[in-house]
Design a protein around this motif. Structure first.
Motif, PDB file in Angstrom:
ATOM      1  N   THR A 103       1.054  -1.520   0.140  1.00  0.00           N
ATOM      2  CA  THR A 103       0.306   0.235   0.097  1.00  0.00           C
ATOM      3  C   THR A 103       0.830   0.373   0.110  1.00  0.00           C
ATOM      4  O   THR A 103       1.818   1.503   1.087  1.00  0.00           O
ATOM      5  CB  THR A 103      -0.944   0.231   1.877  1.00  0.00           C
ATOM      6  N   PRO A 111      -5.068  16.666  -5.275  1.00  0.00           N
ATOM      7  CA  PRO A 111      -5.045  14.917  -5.832  1.00  0.00           C
ATOM      8  C   PRO A 111      -6.015  14.797  -7.877  1.00  0.00           C
ATOM      9  O   PRO A 111      -5.719  13.520  -7.339  1.00  0.00           O
ATOM     10  CB  PRO A 111      -6.946  15.025  -5.143  1.00  0.00           C
ATOM     11  N   GLU A 112      -5.354  15.384  -8.216  1.00  0.00           N
ATOM     12  CA  GLU A 112      -5.588  14.979  -9.668  1.00  0.00           C
ATOM     13  C   GLU A 112      -4.290  14.407 -10.772  1.00  0.00           C
ATOM     14  O   GLU A 112      -4.476  13.679 -10.832  1.00  0.00           O
ATOM     15  CB  GLU A 112      -6.298  16.693 -10.569  1.00  0.00           C
ATOM     16  N   SER A 115      -4.868  10.750  -8.747  1.00  0.00           N
ATOM     17  CA  SER A 115      -5.722  10.240  -9.346  1.00  0.00           C
ATOM     18  C   SER A 115      -5.502   9.361 -10.610  1.00  0.00           C
ATOM     19  O   SER A 115      -5.315   8.355 -11.457  1.00  0.00           O
ATOM     20  CB  SER A 115      -7.048  11.066  -9.373  1.00  0.00           C
ATOM     21  N   SER A 116      -4.591  10.522 -11.561  1.00  0.00           N
ATOM     22  CA  SER A 116      -3.869  10.073 -12.662  1.00  0.00           C
ATOM     23  C   SER A 116      -3.289   8.843 -12.777  1.00  0.00           C
ATOM     24  O   SER A 116      -3.112   8.202 -13.345  1.00  0.00           O
ATOM     25  CB  SER A 116      -3.129  12.000 -13.359  1.00  0.00           C
ATOM     26  N   GLY A 118      -3.339   6.841 -10.764  1.00  0.00           N
ATOM     27  CA  GLY A 118      -4.297   5.653 -10.107  1.00  0.00           C
ATOM     28  C   GLY A 118      -5.104   5.475  -8.875  1.00  0.00           C
ATOM     29  O   GLY A 118      -5.234   4.741  -8.092  1.00  0.00           O
ATOM     30  N   PHE A 119      -4.224   6.246  -7.919  1.00  0.00           N
ATOM     31  CA  PHE A 119      -4.257   6.979  -7.145  1.00  0.00           C
ATOM     32  C   PHE A 119      -6.221   6.783  -6.079  1.00  0.00           C
ATOM     33  O   PHE A 119      -6.857   7.361  -7.260  1.00  0.00           O
ATOM     34  CB  PHE A 119      -3.899   7.638  -6.152  1.00  0.00           C
ATOM     35  N   ARG A 120      -6.937   6.363  -4.901  1.00  0.00           N
ATOM     36  CA  ARG A 120      -7.865   7.165  -4.732  1.00  0.00           C
ATOM     37  C   ARG A 120      -8.029   7.320  -3.532  1.00  0.00           C
ATOM     38  O   ARG A 120      -6.696   7.392  -2.543  1.00  0.00           O
ATOM     39  CB  ARG A 120      -8.892   5.500  -4.896  1.00  0.00           C
ATOM     40  N   GLU A 121      -8.940   8.819  -3.464  1.00  0.00           N
ATOM     41  CA  GLU A 121      -8.742   8.805  -2.601  1.00  0.00           C
ATOM     42  C   GLU A 121      -9.610   8.630  -0.568  1.00  0.00           C
ATOM     43  O   GLU A 121     -10.627   7.944  -1.086  1.00  0.00           O
ATOM     44  CB  GLU A 121     -10.165  10.645  -2.425  1.00  0.00           C
ATOM     45  N   VAL A 122      -8.826   8.694  -0.212  1.00  0.00           N
ATOM     46  CA  VAL A 122      -9.245   7.978   1.133  1.00  0.00           C
ATOM     47  C   VAL A 122      -9.822   9.069   2.439  1.00  0.00           C
ATOM     48  O   VAL A 122      -8.573  10.136   2.847  1.00  0.00           O
ATOM     49  CB  VAL A 122      -8.810   6.976   2.033  1.00  0.00           C
ATOM     50  N   MET A 149      -4.763   9.661   0.407  1.00  0.00           N
ATOM     51  CA  MET A 149      -5.230   8.750  -1.016  1.00  0.00           C
ATOM     52  C   MET A 149      -4.323   8.048  -1.362  1.00  0.00           C
ATOM     53  O   MET A 149      -2.651   8.057  -0.355  1.00  0.00           O
ATOM     54  CB  MET A 149      -4.310  10.447  -2.059  1.00  0.00           C
ATOM     55  N   LEU A 151      -3.211   3.769  -2.944  1.00  0.00           N
ATOM     56  CA  LEU A 151      -2.698   3.060  -3.958  1.00  0.00           C
ATOM     57  C   LEU A 151      -2.516   1.780  -3.653  1.00  0.00           C
ATOM     58  O   LEU A 151      -1.669   1.222  -2.968  1.00  0.00           O
ATOM     59  CB  LEU A 151      -1.847   3.759  -5.503  1.00  0.00           C
TER      60      LEU A 151
END
Length: 155
Positions: A103, A111-112, A115-116, A118-122, A149, A151
């Protein structure tokens, strides 16, 4: 076209790294890092070098069993749009996977970008409390406004 060389950071790079981070910190786009912090974590970092100048930096900090933070990510404003930041992150992830990291997380104001990749917000409470040990020294503690964020390693 001058090639970009990616390599492990070394002690003489600290001043250049400090300038990169300082510029973004002054703009409120990342947290500042002291020279002391940079010297202490130099082995965590890789740099991007172009024509003998440091144009990017990023660090992989192992926090606990199979979890690591991507941090201190900065690219010189004169070198943006060359995919240096994404290349640094991908290299850090590859290094982490060799170590057994499952992880990866980051605390970011961008964040953008993550995100590009492959990470996601948590929510921050999804991260183990172990990660907050360094936050105590942050001027924004306990009111952190960075975005968490993650991954997860694909098996």
């Amino acid at each position: 076209m001058i090639p970009i060389i990616y390599r492990n950071a070394i002690l003489p790079d600290v001043e250049s790294i400090h300038r990169l981070v300082y510029d973004y910190a002054q703009d409120g786009l990342m947290l500042a890092r002291s020279r002391n912090q940079l010297y202490e974590t130099i082995r965590d970092m890789i740099v991007a070098e172009e024509d003998g100048h440091i144009v990017g930096v990023g660090g992989l900090h192992v926090v606990w069993d199979a979890i690591a933070e991507i941090r201190t990510l900065a690219v010189a404003k004169s070198a943006t749009r060359k995919h240096i930041g994404s290349e640094i992150v991908l290299r850090l992830i590859a290094d982490g996977r060799k170590l057994g990291i499952e992880t990866f997380f980051t605390l970011t104001y961008q964040p953008e970008f993550f995100s590009s990749l492959g990470f996601r917000e948590v929510t921050k409470d999804k991260l183990p409390q172990k990660i907050w040990k360094e936050c105590i020294d942050c001027p924004k503690f306990p009111n952190c406004d960075e975005i968490a964020m993650i991954l997860m390693n694909k098996k």
